[in-house]
Design an enzyme around this catalytic site. Structure first.
Site, mmCIF file in Angstrom:
data_model
loop_
_atom_site.group_PDB
_atom_site.id
_atom_site.type_symbol
_atom_site.label_atom_id
_atom_site.label_comp_id
_atom_site.label_asym_id
_atom_site.label_seq_id
_atom_site.Cartn_x
_atom_site.Cartn_y
_atom_site.Cartn_z
ATOM 1 N N HIS A 151 -3.053 18.417 38.438
ATOM 2 C CA HIS A 151 -3.294 16.245 38.548
ATOM 3 C C HIS A 151 -4.678 16.197 39.044
ATOM 4 O O HIS A 151 -5.331 15.204 39.176
ATOM 5 C CB HIS A 151 -2.567 16.219 39.918
ATOM 6 C CG HIS A 151 -2.926 17.165 40.885
ATOM 7 N ND1 HIS A 151 -2.903 18.534 41.240
ATOM 8 C CD2 HIS A 151 -4.029 16.558 42.171
ATOM 9 C CE1 HIS A 151 -2.862 18.826 42.302
ATOM 10 N NE2 HIS A 151 -3.560 17.975 42.890
HETATM 11 C C1 UD1 Z 1 -4.931 14.276 46.715
HETATM 12 C C2 UD1 Z 1 -5.881 15.098 46.903
HETATM 13 C C3 UD1 Z 1 -6.061 16.272 45.932
HETATM 14 C C4 UD1 Z 1 -4.418 16.680 46.356
HETATM 15 C C5 UD1 Z 1 -3.218 15.641 45.699
HETATM 16 C C6 UD1 Z 1 -1.984 15.992 45.719
HETATM 17 C C7 UD1 Z 1 -7.897 13.706 47.812
HETATM 18 C C8 UD1 Z 1 -9.426 13.692 47.601
HETATM 19 N N1 UD1 Z 1 -7.471 15.106 46.911
HETATM 20 O O1 UD1 Z 1 -4.931 13.817 45.296
HETATM 21 O O2 UD1 Z 1 -6.666 17.404 46.584
HETATM 22 O O3 UD1 Z 1 -4.765 18.011 45.669
HETATM 23 O O4 UD1 Z 1 -3.453 14.790 46.736
HETATM 24 O O5 UD1 Z 1 -1.264 15.399 45.621
HETATM 25 O O6 UD1 Z 1 -8.045 13.274 48.847
HETATM 26 N N2 UD1 Z 1 -0.892 7.386 43.660
HETATM 27 C C9 UD1 Z 1 0.577 7.355 43.774
HETATM 28 N N3 UD1 Z 1 1.531 7.335 44.433
HETATM 29 C C10 UD1 Z 1 1.173 7.589 46.361
HETATM 30 C C11 UD1 Z 1 -0.610 8.614 45.804
HETATM 31 C C12 UD1 Z 1 -1.660 8.709 45.177
HETATM 32 O O7 UD1 Z 1 1.017 6.487 42.437
HETATM 33 O O8 UD1 Z 1 1.486 8.335 46.559
HETATM 34 C C13 UD1 Z 1 -1.584 7.311 42.319
HETATM 35 C C14 UD1 Z 1 -2.664 6.366 43.031
HETATM 36 O O9 UD1 Z 1 -2.506 5.776 41.108
HETATM 37 C C15 UD1 Z 1 -4.168 7.026 43.081
HETATM 38 C C16 UD1 Z 1 -4.310 8.266 42.191
HETATM 39 O O10 UD1 Z 1 -2.233 8.780 42.660
HETATM 40 O O11 UD1 Z 1 -4.769 6.182 42.546
HETATM 41 C C17 UD1 Z 1 -4.864 9.583 42.747
HETATM 42 O O12 UD1 Z 1 -3.857 9.457 44.170
HETATM 43 P P1 UD1 Z 1 -5.758 10.110 45.747
HETATM 44 O O13 UD1 Z 1 -4.623 10.129 46.624
HETATM 45 O O14 UD1 Z 1 -6.184 9.401 45.209
HETATM 46 O O15 UD1 Z 1 -5.549 11.493 44.487
HETATM 47 P P2 UD1 Z 1 -4.851 12.637 44.264
HETATM 48 O O16 UD1 Z 1 -5.150 12.324 42.664
HETATM 49 O O17 UD1 Z 1 -3.582 12.185 45.360
#
Ligand code: UD1
Length: 352
Positions: free
Chosen positions: A201
Site C-alpha cells: 500500500h
Molecule cells: C496511512 C499512513 C501509513 C500507514 C497506512 C496504513 C500516513 C502518511 N500514512 O496511509 O503510514 O501505513 O495508513 O493503512 O499517515 N482510504 C479509504 N478508506 C479509509 C482510509 C483510506 O478508502 O478508511 C483510501 C482513500 O482513498 C485515501 C487512501 O486510502 O485517499 C489513502 O489513505 P491515507 O489515510 O491518506 O493514507 P494511507 O495510504 O492509508
C-alpha cells in the site's frame, strides 16, 4: 493524571490497545480517546476497536482523506479545540502517520506534554511521508518510548536528551501476544494450505502505474509456485482499477480484521509486504518476510529477525522465494523486550 490518546489510522490501533489497557488498571488516571478519522472505513477502523477491546472513541474528528497538507491541517485545527476544552496533562501519540505529527504539533504549540509511542525509528528516506512524521514528532515529544536500541541511538544522534528516552519494547507485539491464541482458533476455509500472504500500500509502490504493474507481474510469477493471498488496502484496490491492471489470478481480499489477518500471517509460508508493522510481526512469529522496499525503519527485523529487503527487484524476490520453498528461509530471533509487556512498562514510567 489526565491523559489524551490520539489515533487515526489502522496501524495505530494495535499500538494503542496495550497502553490504554495498562493505564486503565492504574489509580488516578483519566483517559480520553481521540480518533482523528484519518481512516474511516469499517474495515480499516471500527472492526479493530472491537477485536482489540478498545472502547469507542470519546471524540471523533472525522477528518477523512485528503492531501497531506489538508489532512494534517484539518486534524490540527479540530484537535486544538479538543485540547483547549479538555486540558490534559499528557497527550500520547502513536507510530508515524499524519495524525501522529499533527497532534504532536498542536500540543507543542499549546505547551502540553507529548509522549511518542514507537519513537526513534528511521528509514533515512525522506521521500516517505512517514519519515517526515517521525522526525518532526520526535523533535517535539517530551517522552520518547522506543521499541529497540537503534531507536535510542537515532534519537541521541539527533540531539534528543537521554533522560527523555525510554526503551520499553514493542507495543505492537503486546497485542499480537495477547490475541495470537484467538487467531490460532480461526478456521481458514477456502485458503490453500501453503500460501504467500501479500500486502502492498505504500504510495511509492502503488501510486505509479508502471511500478504497480511491475510489482503485480512479480506477484503473478510468485503465484505460479505458491498461491498468493492478498488482502488489499483501499488505496491499492483503487489504483489497480484506475490503471486497469491485471491481478485476476491473485486471491485479492478486502482488508481483514486484526485477528483474522494475524491468523493468516501465523500460518503463511512466507509474507511479502511493504508494511512496517508486518515486518515486526513476522519476526516475532518466525515467519519469513520479504519486504518490497529498498530500506526499512525497522532494521532489527533484518539484523535479528526473519526479514529480507527485496525492493522492487523481481529476480531478488524469486531468489528469496526459492530459498523459502526449498526450506532454506532466513531464521531469526525475537528482539529483546518484544515480550508482551511494553504497555505495562509505559504505564510504570507514566504513573508508577
Ligand atoms: C496511512 C499512513 C501509513 C500507514 C497506512 C496504513 C500516513 C502518511 N500514512 O496511509 O503510514 O501505513 O495508513 O493503512 O499517515 N482510504 C479509504 N478508506 C479509509 C482510509 C483510506 O478508502 O478508511 C483510501 C482513500 O482513498 C485515501 C487512501 O486510502 O485517499 C489513502 O489513505 P491515507 O489515510 O491518506 O493514507 P494511507 O495510504 O492509508
Amino acid at each position: 493524571m489526565k491523559i489524551v490518546h490520539v489515533v487515526g489510522a489502522r496501524p495505530n490501533f494495535m499500538k494503542l490497545a496495550p497502553v490504554f489497557g495498562a493505564l486503565r488498571d492504574r489509580a488516578n488516571v483519566t483517559q480520553t480517546l481521540v480518533h482523528t478519522g484519518q481512516h474511516y472505513d469499517v474495515k480499516m477502523s471500527d472492526v479493530f476497536f472491537q477485536q482489540l477491546g478498545i472502547p469507542l472513541p470519546d471524540v471523533n474528528l472525522a477528518v477523512g482523506s485528503g492531501s497531506h497538507a489538508k489532512q494534517t491541517s484539518e486534524i490540527m485545527v479540530r484537535f486544538e479545540a479538543v485540547i483547549l476544552e479538555r486540558k490534559p496533562e499528557l497527550v500520547l501519540v502513536y507510530g508515524d502517520v499524519n495524525s501522529t505529527v499533527a497532534a504532536a504539533l498542536v500540543c507543542a504549540k499549546l505547551g502540553v506534554r507529548v509522549g511518542h509511542v514507537e519513537a526513534g525509528l528511521r528509514s533515512f528516506d525522506r521521500t516517505m511521508p512517514e519519515e517526515i512524521n517521525r522526525l518532526v514528532t520526535d523533535q517535539l515529544a517530551d517522552l520518547l518510548f522506543t521499541p529497540s536500541e537503534d531507536g535510542d541511538e537515532n534519537l541521541r544522534r539527533e540531539g534528543v536528551a537521554a533522560d527523555k528516552i525510554f526503551r520499553v519494547g514493542n507495543v505492537m507485539i503486546d497485542s499480537l501476544v495477547r490475541l495470537l491464541p484467538e487467531a490460532r482458533k480461526i478456521s481458514q476455509d477456502g485458503i490453500p494450505a501453503r500460501y504467500a500472504l501479500v500486502t502492498l500500500h505504500r504510495p511509492a509502490n502503488v501510486d505509479d502505474g508502471g511500478t504497480l504493474k511491475g510489482l503485480l507481474e512479480s506477484l503473478l510469477e510468485v503465484n505460479r509456485d505458491l498461491a498468493v493471498v492478498f488482502p488489499a488496502h483501499p488505496r491499492t484496490r483503487q489504483r489497480i482499477a484506475e490503471f486497469g491492471l491485471n491481478a485476476n489470478q491473485l486471491r485479492i481480499l478486502d482488508p481483514l480484521p486484526y485477528v483474522d489477518f494475524l491468523a493468516l500471517q501465523a500460518r503463511s509460508t512466507v509474507v511479502i509486504t511493504d508494511s512496517g508493522g508486518i515486518q515486526e510481526e513476522t519476526t516475532y512469529l518466525g515467519v519469513p518476510c520479504l519486504t518490497m522496499r529498498e530500506n526499512t525503519e525497522r532494521p532489527i527485523t533484518v539484523s535479528q529477525g526473519t526479514n529480507v529487503l527485496v525492493g522492487r527487484d523481481a529476480k531478488k524476490l524469486q531468489a528469496e522465494l526459492s530459498k523459502v520453498l526449498s526450506g532454506h528461509a532466513k531464521k531469526g530471533t525475537v528482539p529483546l523486550l518484544w515480550d508482551g509487556h511494553a504497555g505495562d512498562r509505559i504505564a510504570d514510567i507514566l504513573v508508577g
